[in-house]
Design a protein around this motif. Structure first.
Motif, PDB file in Angstrom:
ATOM      1  N   HIS A  90       0.897  -0.938  -0.306  1.00  0.00           N
ATOM      2  CA  HIS A  90      -0.213   0.144   0.249  1.00  0.00           C
ATOM      3  C   HIS A  90       1.130   1.647   0.262  1.00  0.00           C
ATOM      4  O   HIS A  90       1.957   1.626   0.739  1.00  0.00           O
ATOM      5  CB  HIS A  90      -1.127   0.315   0.873  1.00  0.00           C
ATOM      6  CG  HIS A  90      -2.210   1.261   1.460  1.00  0.00           C
ATOM      7  ND1 HIS A  90      -3.162   0.932   0.658  1.00  0.00           N
ATOM      8  CD2 HIS A  90      -1.715   2.192   1.656  1.00  0.00           C
ATOM      9  CE1 HIS A  90      -4.037   1.973   1.285  1.00  0.00           C
ATOM     10  NE2 HIS A  90      -2.975   3.061   1.314  1.00  0.00           N
ATOM     11  N   ALA A  91       0.753   1.969  -0.766  1.00  0.00           N
ATOM     12  CA  ALA A  91       1.052   3.226  -1.494  1.00  0.00           C
ATOM     13  C   ALA A  91       1.603   4.088  -0.029  1.00  0.00           C
ATOM     14  O   ALA A  91      -0.017   4.237   0.644  1.00  0.00           O
ATOM     15  CB  ALA A  91       0.998   3.743  -2.322  1.00  0.00           C
ATOM     16  N   LYS A 118      -9.803  -3.485   4.294  1.00  0.00           N
ATOM     17  CA  LYS A 118      -9.665  -2.392   3.692  1.00  0.00           C
ATOM     18  C   LYS A 118      -8.105  -1.310   4.054  1.00  0.00           C
ATOM     19  O   LYS A 118      -8.532  -1.347   5.785  1.00  0.00           O
ATOM     20  CB  LYS A 118     -10.895  -0.644   3.447  1.00  0.00           C
ATOM     21  CG  LYS A 118     -10.317   0.664   3.245  1.00  0.00           C
ATOM     22  CD  LYS A 118     -10.140   0.752   1.873  1.00  0.00           C
ATOM     23  CE  LYS A 118      -8.493   1.804   1.963  1.00  0.00           C
ATOM     24  NZ  LYS A 118      -8.344   2.013   0.413  1.00  0.00           N
ATOM     25  N   TYR A 153      -9.444   7.615   8.567  1.00  0.00           N
ATOM     26  CA  TYR A 153      -9.803   8.160   7.250  1.00  0.00           C
ATOM     27  C   TYR A 153     -10.751   9.457   6.585  1.00  0.00           C
ATOM     28  O   TYR A 153     -10.874   9.870   5.280  1.00  0.00           O
ATOM     29  CB  TYR A 153     -10.422   6.841   6.320  1.00  0.00           C
ATOM     30  CG  TYR A 153     -10.330   6.837   4.820  1.00  0.00           C
ATOM     31  CD1 TYR A 153      -9.361   5.923   4.502  1.00  0.00           C
ATOM     32  CD2 TYR A 153     -11.596   6.889   4.274  1.00  0.00           C
ATOM     33  CE1 TYR A 153      -9.341   5.916   3.597  1.00  0.00           C
ATOM     34  CE2 TYR A 153     -11.708   6.708   2.839  1.00  0.00           C
ATOM     35  CZ  TYR A 153     -10.443   6.093   2.960  1.00  0.00           C
ATOM     36  OH  TYR A 153      -9.753   5.866   1.062  1.00  0.00           O
ATOM     37  N   TYR A 179      -9.802  11.725   3.834  1.00  0.00           N
ATOM     38  CA  TYR A 179     -10.246  11.800   2.252  1.00  0.00           C
ATOM     39  C   TYR A 179     -10.777  13.148   1.871  1.00  0.00           C
ATOM     40  O   TYR A 179     -11.358  12.946   1.504  1.00  0.00           O
ATOM     41  CB  TYR A 179      -9.567  10.396   1.986  1.00  0.00           C
ATOM     42  CG  TYR A 179      -8.194   9.756   2.379  1.00  0.00           C
ATOM     43  CD1 TYR A 179      -8.215   8.824   3.724  1.00  0.00           C
ATOM     44  CD2 TYR A 179      -7.346  10.539   2.130  1.00  0.00           C
ATOM     45  CE1 TYR A 179      -6.966   8.299   3.910  1.00  0.00           C
ATOM     46  CE2 TYR A 179      -5.275   8.876   2.161  1.00  0.00           C
ATOM     47  CZ  TYR A 179      -5.695   8.629   3.115  1.00  0.00           C
ATOM     48  OH  TYR A 179      -5.087   7.967   3.297  1.00  0.00           O
TER      49      TYR A 179
END
Ligand SMILES: C[C@H](N[C@H](C(=O)O)[C@@H]1CCCN1C(=O)[C@@H](N)CC(=O)O)C(=O)N1CCC[C@H]1C(=O)O
Ligand SMILES: [Zn+2]
Length: 601
Positions: free
Chosen positions: A329-330, A489, A498, A501
């Motif tokens: 995951h980046a 996720k 989260y 975002y």
């Protein structure tokens, strides 16, 4: 720790005390550097040895911040009453420790649980649909590619179900334990639960209401897009649809149905006009991951922003290695020593990954811009700001105009006509508007768990309740409490907040609008310069306006930073609505023409 104390006071130049050798910034930065190096070693080579080192150094830095916290709060019990707001702000950053507030043995358990969940997520393999005996498929790149490209409903259902069963289910009990310890830590920081601790990062009593209001404002537009996509997918996968108005989650081109741009080819508004999926052109032109990073770096420096430092190019991991397990995951890394900044990304040559490269590089740019702030101010103005930097620039990069500029769209292709702009806006909405309910519910879900509204007997039921209510989607296969689909996720097992975002999706259009005005690329009164065509490439004026705000780090409350970048203090949906307004009209008309009623039961 006494010298620390003196230097804490000294570092904040209270005149009264002697200078001390130790500098708080240096000590905290040094510990942070060591811990980051160990964390990086583990994330880029998952093995027991690296795990042990990482956990031990992470305990060290937790101990240090706890020591500072205990000394500061006993020496200055009345710090909240200090006259100097900046001093109070600094003390506040020291006293909110997060998990480091836990006693050592509890901290060790917390860190181990989080490591176990992230390791499980990062190493889960599933079996292929076509070749039953092949069971070594990884999420990146294998499953992501199938979700993006396959139009075989059974294969999509197989891959979706295998991934959700294998990555999420087994971590459910671990997550339950994790929630309990996480809430203990929140209480030690004087918050009622972890959800409250996360929201404190936005420094606003009304933040939850503000987010709900933003969602209510944009929900009608989301439902118009949802209705159009549902109609078009029904044409392709007819038998998967019933009259409940819901879209099966595995048909949206993305494992989490959080961005739908991969199904654009199934529903292009004007098929004869240009699209912004330039993956083919990138491959034809021999793009490599390194080239993608260089293209991104060049966009940033064209604005007068800071080039990636030498260590970045030497130490980053930009392709998935084939000889070891890594956390694919980046992510973007600041090693706290003002010199070492890296990205870890299992980059593939696709348009989506080109956008992700800009996203991650945006984090590094922010890290670079605030690196000379005092240690405790080297953060985003709020977490959403950190997520919005790269995305804001990517709004310029992804325009047909810019793609032509960098040779990824053929010069001869017409791009200034209405139909091309609808194609472009629809592709952007499939990414940005589709994301909004997902960005919101992923934390609404966890707020409900952390505040005790939902216990582990309802973890999966509640996830699908919110997924239906907000996104209008349903699972492609039977789900039960033996599953833990939220755990499929990354941010849930990795315990990353989260809402940042969702906030970023709103404010990045505010940043974009302001920088476009600065660059002379957009004029609200000139219909020949619509916001969605703006490309701030090479505008030093736009770059310095952005840098002025971002260099402040978290030294001031985020509305002050918002004002520096956009001229207003409020987070609001006017910019995103303005950007997409031609498409909202088009979708409403298209749905009426098809007799497609927005919404679901
Ligand atoms: C691909 C991206 N990876 C995150 C990010 O870059 O935010 C990683 C993992 C979690 C935090 N993180 C970081 O790199 C932080 N260290 C950055 C920082 O705080 O400096 C990601 O998760 N994204 C991008 C769009 C939506 C979301 C998703 O893919 O769902
Ligand atoms: Zn990010």
């Amino acid at each position: 720790v006494a010298p620390l104390l003196i230097c804490i006071i000294d570092a904040w130049n209270l005149p009264s005390l002697r200078y001390s050798a130790l500098n708080l910034d240096q000590l905290s930065s040094q510990k942070c550097y060591e811990s980051s190096v160990a964390e990086w070693a583990y994330a880029t080579d998952i093995n027991d040895e690296n795990e042990k080192t990482k956990l031990s150094l992470s305990l060290d830095i937790a101990k240090l911040s706890k020591e500072i916290w205990q000394n500061v709060t006993t020496t200055f019990p009345l710090w909240r009453e200090f006259k100097d707001p900046d001093l109070v702000r600094k003390f506040k950053t020291i006293t909110i420790l997060g998990s480091a507030a836990l006693p050592d043995d509890q901290y060790k358990k917390y860190a181990q649980l989080e490591t176990d969940m992230t390791k499980h997520y990062s190493t889960t393999k599933v079996c292929s649909f076509k070749y039953k005996e092949t069971c070594n498929l990884s999420l990146e790149p294998d499953l992501i590619k199938i979700m993006r490209e396959s139009r075989d409903e059974e294969e999509l259902r197989h891959v979706w179900t295998e991934w959700h069963d294998k990555s999420g289910g087994p971590t459910k009990q671990t997550y339950k334990q994790f929630v309990e310890i996480s809430n203990q830590a929140a209480k030690l920081n004087n918050f009622k639960d972890t959800g409250a601790l996360w929201l404190d990062g936005y420094e606003s009593e009304t933040f939850k209401d503000d987010v709900e209001e933003l969602w209510q404002t944009l929900k009608p537009f989301y439902q118009q897009m949802h209705a159009y996509v549902r109609a078009k997918l029904r044409n392709v996968y007819g038998d998967q649809f019933s009259d409940d108005g819901l879209i099966p989650a595995h048909l949206l081109g993305n494992m989490w149905a959080q961005a739908w741009d991969n199904v654009f080819p199934l529903m292009t508004p004007y098929p004869t006009k240009a699209s912004i999926d330039v993956t083919e052109q990138m491959i034809q032109q021999g793009y490599t991951p390194l080239k993608m990073f260089q293209v991104s770096d060049e966009f940033f420096t064209s604005l007068g922003l800071i080039p990636m430092p030498e260590e970045f190019w030497k130490e980053s991991l930009i392709e998935k290695p084939d000889d070891r397990e890594v956390v694919c995951h980046a992510s973007a890394w600041d090693f706290c020593n003002k010199k070492d900044f890296r990205i870890k990304q299992c980059t593939r040559v696709t348009t989506t990954d080109l956008i992700t490269v800009h996203h991650e590089m945006g984090h590094i740019q922010y890290d670079l811009l605030y690196k000379d702030q005092p240690y405790f101010y080297r953060q985003g103005a709020n977490p959403g700001f950190h997520e919005a930097v790269g995305d804001t620039l990517a709004l310029s990069v992804i325009t047909p105009k810019h793609l032509k500029e960098i040779g990824l769209l053929d010069k001869s292709i017409p791009i200034d006509d209405y139909e091309t702009s609808i194609n472009f806006l629809f592709s952007m909405a499939l990414d940005k508007i589709a994301f909004l309910p997902f960005g919101y519910l992923t934390d609404k879900y966890r707020w409900d768990i952390y505040d005790g509204t939902v216990d582990e007997s309802q973890y999966n039921t509640h996830w699908w309740k919110l997924r239906k209510e907000y996104q209008g989607i349903k699972p492609p296969s039977e789900r039960s409490e033996a599953n833990f689909d939220a755990g499929a996720k990354f941010h849930v097992p990795a315990n990353v907040e989260y809402l940042r975002y969702f906030v970023s999706t709103i404010i990045q259009f505010q940043f974009h609008r302001s920088l476009c005005i600065e660059a002379g690329q957009y004029d609200p009164l000139d219909s020949n310069k619509p916001l969605h065509n703006c490309d701030i490439y090479r505008s030093k004026a736009a770059g310095s306006k952005l840098a002025a705000g971002l260099s402040m780090g978290s030294s001031k409350p985020w509305p002050e930073v918002m004002k520096v970048i956009t001229g207003q203090e409020k987070m609001d949906a006017s910019a995103i609505r303005e950007y997409f307004s031609p498409l909202e009209k088009w979708l409403t008309a298209a749905n009426e023409k098809m007799g497609e009623i927005p919404g679901w039961k």
